[in-house]
Write a protein that holds these residues in place. Structure first.
Motif: not given
Length: 155
Positions: A127-155
């Protein structure tokens, strides 16, 4: 591979991806937030990093009544500064996880101080890992809303 090794691998991968996201945040956007009730981008980074200190106290059954964060009154400088300051606390947390036996992970009961919920240690760690993962998703949303290119995290 032991259970603790698998959990550590998961924590390492989650953090690696979080760091990629955080490093994609231009300094001029550190104080950006989607609304007045939300954390700023840099506050979210600190929230995730700071959590390792608290998690370590919880999983080692240390009381939280006297909880004092090492980040108290610490100014926000940069993502790099936050990562550097947090690293010793991260190392301590990961070393705690590394020491747990499979039996401890399957039998030790953890009581979360925020809500009193009881969980088995291995479940709690996931669940601790899930906590950080949720915030990563929120952070991606922040970057999208800021209109900033989002780093590729799936490599």
């Amino acid at each position: 591979m032991t259970q603790s090794e698998l959990i550590l691998l998961n924590f390492t991968e989650i953090r690696r991806r979080s760091i990629k996201l955080w490093k994609g945040l231009p300094e001029r956007y550190y104080d950006w937030k989607p609304d007045e009730k939300a954390m700023t981008a840099i506050e979210m980074v600190r929230h995730v990093l700071e959590a390792d200190y608290g998690w370590n106290k919880i999983i080692n059954n240390r009381g939280m009544a006297d909880y004092q964060t090492p980040w108290k009154n610490r100014p926000f400088i940069s993502v790099a500064d936050e990562l550097e300051f947090a690293q010793p606390h991260r190392n301590t947390f990961l070393e705690s996880v590394r020491q747990f036996t499979d039996r401890e992970l399957n039998e030790t009961e953890i009581i979360h101080p925020g809500n009193g919920n009881k969980k088995i240690l291995g479940n709690y760690l996931l669940r601790i890992g899930y906590h950080e993962s949720v915030h990563a998703g929120q952070f991606l949303s922040y970057l999208r809303a800021m209109k900033i290119n989002r780093p590729e995290i799936w490599d």
